[in-house]
Design a protein around this motif. Structure first.
Motif, PDB file in Angstrom:
ATOM      1  N   THR A  12       0.849  -1.191   0.000  1.00  0.00           N
ATOM      2  CA  THR A  12       0.000   0.000   0.000  1.00  0.00           C
ATOM      3  C   THR A  12       0.883   1.237   0.000  1.00  0.00           C
ATOM      4  O   THR A  12       1.919   1.267   0.650  1.00  0.00           O
ATOM      5  N   ASN A  13       0.460   2.271  -0.716  1.00  0.00           N
ATOM      6  CA  ASN A  13       1.227   3.509  -0.747  1.00  0.00           C
ATOM      7  C   ASN A  13       1.262   4.169   0.631  1.00  0.00           C
ATOM      8  O   ASN A  13       0.276   4.109   1.381  1.00  0.00           O
ATOM      9  N   LEU A  14       2.384   4.814   0.946  1.00  0.00           N
ATOM     10  CA  LEU A  14       2.537   5.607   2.166  1.00  0.00           C
ATOM     11  C   LEU A  14       2.843   7.043   1.769  1.00  0.00           C
ATOM     12  O   LEU A  14       3.811   7.295   1.053  1.00  0.00           O
ATOM     13  N   ASP A  15       2.029   7.989   2.223  1.00  0.00           N
ATOM     14  CA  ASP A  15       2.285   9.412   1.998  1.00  0.00           C
ATOM     15  C   ASP A  15       2.382  10.061   3.368  1.00  0.00           C
ATOM     16  O   ASP A  15       1.381  10.239   4.046  1.00  0.00           O
ATOM     17  N   LEU A  16       3.598  10.389   3.789  1.00  0.00           N
ATOM     18  CA  LEU A  16       3.829  10.817   5.158  1.00  0.00           C
ATOM     19  C   LEU A  16       3.847  12.328   5.373  1.00  0.00           C
ATOM     20  O   LEU A  16       3.780  12.770   6.502  1.00  0.00           O
ATOM     21  N   GLY A  17       3.958  13.128   4.346  1.00  0.00           N
ATOM     22  CA  GLY A  17       4.066  14.561   4.561  1.00  0.00           C
ATOM     23  C   GLY A  17       5.376  14.909   5.257  1.00  0.00           C
ATOM     24  O   GLY A  17       6.300  14.110   5.317  1.00  0.00           O
ATOM     25  N   ALA A  18       5.452  16.087   5.830  1.00  0.00           N
ATOM     26  CA  ALA A  18       6.657  16.521   6.540  1.00  0.00           C
ATOM     27  C   ALA A  18       6.686  15.866   7.914  1.00  0.00           C
ATOM     28  O   ALA A  18       5.645  15.664   8.535  1.00  0.00           O
ATOM     29  N   ALA A  31       7.932  -5.967   0.176  1.00  0.00           N
ATOM     30  CA  ALA A  31       8.718  -6.377  -0.995  1.00  0.00           C
ATOM     31  C   ALA A  31       8.017  -6.081  -2.316  1.00  0.00           C
ATOM     32  O   ALA A  31       8.658  -5.968  -3.348  1.00  0.00           O
ATOM     33  N   GLY A  32       6.695  -5.959  -2.318  1.00  0.00           N
ATOM     34  CA  GLY A  32       5.947  -5.752  -3.556  1.00  0.00           C
ATOM     35  C   GLY A  32       5.687  -4.292  -3.852  1.00  0.00           C
ATOM     36  O   GLY A  32       6.493  -3.424  -3.514  1.00  0.00           O
ATOM     37  N   ALA A  33       4.534  -4.037  -4.460  1.00  0.00           N
ATOM     38  CA  ALA A  33       4.148  -2.681  -4.848  1.00  0.00           C
ATOM     39  C   ALA A  33       3.875  -1.831  -3.617  1.00  0.00           C
ATOM     40  O   ALA A  33       3.632  -2.343  -2.525  1.00  0.00           O
ATOM     41  N   GLY A  34       3.894  -0.532  -3.818  1.00  0.00           N
ATOM     42  CA  GLY A  34       3.630   0.429  -2.762  1.00  0.00           C
ATOM     43  C   GLY A  34       4.665   1.525  -2.801  1.00  0.00           C
ATOM     44  O   GLY A  34       5.849   1.272  -2.627  1.00  0.00           O
ATOM     45  N   ASP A  35       4.212   2.746  -3.075  1.00  0.00           N
ATOM     46  CA  ASP A  35       5.114   3.889  -3.181  1.00  0.00           C
ATOM     47  C   ASP A  35       5.267   4.571  -1.829  1.00  0.00           C
ATOM     48  O   ASP A  35       4.334   4.598  -1.025  1.00  0.00           O
ATOM     49  N   ILE A  36       6.432   5.173  -1.595  1.00  0.00           N
ATOM     50  CA  ILE A  36       6.685   5.984  -0.408  1.00  0.00           C
ATOM     51  C   ILE A  36       6.865   7.422  -0.873  1.00  0.00           C
ATOM     52  O   ILE A  36       7.680   7.700  -1.749  1.00  0.00           O
ATOM     53  N   THR A  54       8.953  -2.979  -5.012  1.00  0.00           N
ATOM     54  CA  THR A  54       8.881  -2.645  -6.434  1.00  0.00           C
ATOM     55  C   THR A  54       8.231  -1.290  -6.660  1.00  0.00           C
ATOM     56  O   THR A  54       8.083  -0.850  -7.790  1.00  0.00           O
ATOM     57  N   GLY A  55       7.839  -0.614  -5.577  1.00  0.00           N
ATOM     58  CA  GLY A  55       7.277   0.730  -5.667  1.00  0.00           C
ATOM     59  C   GLY A  55       8.374   1.767  -5.797  1.00  0.00           C
ATOM     60  O   GLY A  55       9.561   1.453  -5.778  1.00  0.00           O
ATOM     61  N   SER A  56       7.977   3.023  -5.906  1.00  0.00           N
ATOM     62  CA  SER A  56       8.945   4.108  -6.034  1.00  0.00           C
ATOM     63  C   SER A  56       9.009   4.914  -4.741  1.00  0.00           C
ATOM     64  O   SER A  56       8.136   4.804  -3.881  1.00  0.00           O
ATOM     65  N   THR A  57      10.046   5.727  -4.633  1.00  0.00           N
ATOM     66  CA  THR A  57      10.257   6.556  -3.449  1.00  0.00           C
ATOM     67  C   THR A  57      10.499   7.990  -3.883  1.00  0.00           C
ATOM     68  O   THR A  57      11.349   8.240  -4.738  1.00  0.00           O
ATOM     69  N   THR A  58       9.733   8.928  -3.300  1.00  0.00           N
ATOM     70  CA  THR A  58       9.936  10.347  -3.561  1.00  0.00           C
ATOM     71  C   THR A  58      10.015  11.063  -2.221  1.00  0.00           C
ATOM     72  O   THR A  58       9.089  10.994  -1.419  1.00  0.00           O
ATOM     73  N   VAL A  59      11.139  11.733  -1.984  1.00  0.00           N
ATOM     74  CA  VAL A  59      11.381  12.418  -0.720  1.00  0.00           C
ATOM     75  C   VAL A  59      11.722  13.873  -1.017  1.00  0.00           C
ATOM     76  O   VAL A  59      12.600  14.151  -1.833  1.00  0.00           O
ATOM     77  N   THR A  78      16.872   0.598   0.719  1.00  0.00           N
ATOM     78  CA  THR A  78      17.090  -0.846   0.552  1.00  0.00           C
ATOM     79  C   THR A  78      16.545  -1.344  -0.783  1.00  0.00           C
ATOM     80  O   THR A  78      17.191  -2.132  -1.465  1.00  0.00           O
ATOM     81  N   SER A  79      15.346  -0.897  -1.143  1.00  0.00           N
ATOM     82  CA  SER A  79      14.773  -1.277  -2.437  1.00  0.00           C
ATOM     83  C   SER A  79      13.771  -0.225  -2.881  1.00  0.00           C
ATOM     84  O   SER A  79      13.073   0.368  -2.066  1.00  0.00           O
ATOM     85  N   SER A  80      13.733   0.000  -4.186  1.00  0.00           N
ATOM     86  CA  SER A  80      12.827   0.974  -4.780  1.00  0.00           C
ATOM     87  C   SER A  80      13.005   0.878  -6.289  1.00  0.00           C
ATOM     88  O   SER A  80      14.131   0.778  -6.772  1.00  0.00           O
ATOM     89  N   SER A  81      11.908   0.915  -7.032  1.00  0.00           N
ATOM     90  CA  SER A  81      12.034   0.873  -8.495  1.00  0.00           C
ATOM     91  C   SER A  81      12.613   2.178  -9.027  1.00  0.00           C
ATOM     92  O   SER A  81      13.268   2.207 -10.057  1.00  0.00           O
ATOM     93  N   ASP A  82      12.372   3.281  -8.302  1.00  0.00           N
ATOM     94  CA  ASP A  82      12.872   4.600  -8.685  1.00  0.00           C
ATOM     95  C   ASP A  82      12.901   5.448  -7.427  1.00  0.00           C
ATOM     96  O   ASP A  82      11.933   5.468  -6.665  1.00  0.00           O
ATOM     97  N   THR A  83      13.994   6.144  -7.178  1.00  0.00           N
ATOM     98  CA  THR A  83      14.115   6.985  -5.986  1.00  0.00           C
ATOM     99  C   THR A  83      14.456   8.403  -6.396  1.00  0.00           C
ATOM    100  O   THR A  83      15.405   8.623  -7.148  1.00  0.00           O
ATOM    101  N   THR A  84      13.658   9.367  -5.899  1.00  0.00           N
ATOM    102  CA  THR A  84      13.854  10.771  -6.236  1.00  0.00           C
ATOM    103  C   THR A  84      13.901  11.599  -4.960  1.00  0.00           C
ATOM    104  O   THR A  84      13.014  11.492  -4.115  1.00  0.00           O
TER     105      THR A  84
END
Length: 94
Positions: A12-18, A31-36, A54-59, A78-84
């Motif tokens: 599941t996606n996690l959107d944490l804000g500041a 380990a599977g889908a789910g963006d941070i 396999t999700g992406s990470t945007t910080v 540790t793992s991310s399909s794309d990190t920004t």
């Protein structure tokens, strides 16, 4: 918001804000889908580990070089399909 310990979902996606890291923090979607996605993170000399599977990470940013105590002690992806990172990244060990 202050984060401590592990913030976890499974696929599941996690959107944490500041947030401020109150201790060493692991943010994981498993380990599977789910963006941070986060806003600016004040690290306060704590460690940050990101596990997006396999999700992406945007910080927005991690720490701040001034003062140096705002920097993370370690930053690990540790793992991310794309990190920004869209802003400042300050850590003693990446």
């Amino acid at each position: 918001m202050t984060l401590n310990g592990t913030v976890a979902t499974t696929g599941t996606n996690l959107d944490l804000g500041a947030a401020t890291l109150g201790a060493a923090v692991t943010v994981t979607t498993g380990a599977g889908a789910g963006d941070i996605t986060t806003g600016a993170l004040t690290a306060a000399s704590n460690a940050l580990t990101l596990v997006a599977g396999t999700g992406s990470t945007t910080v927005a940013s991690v720490g701040n070089a001034i003062p140096a105590t705002d920097a993370a002690s370690t930053l690990t992806v540790t793992s991310s399909s794309d990190t920004t990172f869209t802003g400042v990244v300050s850590a003693a060990d990446i």
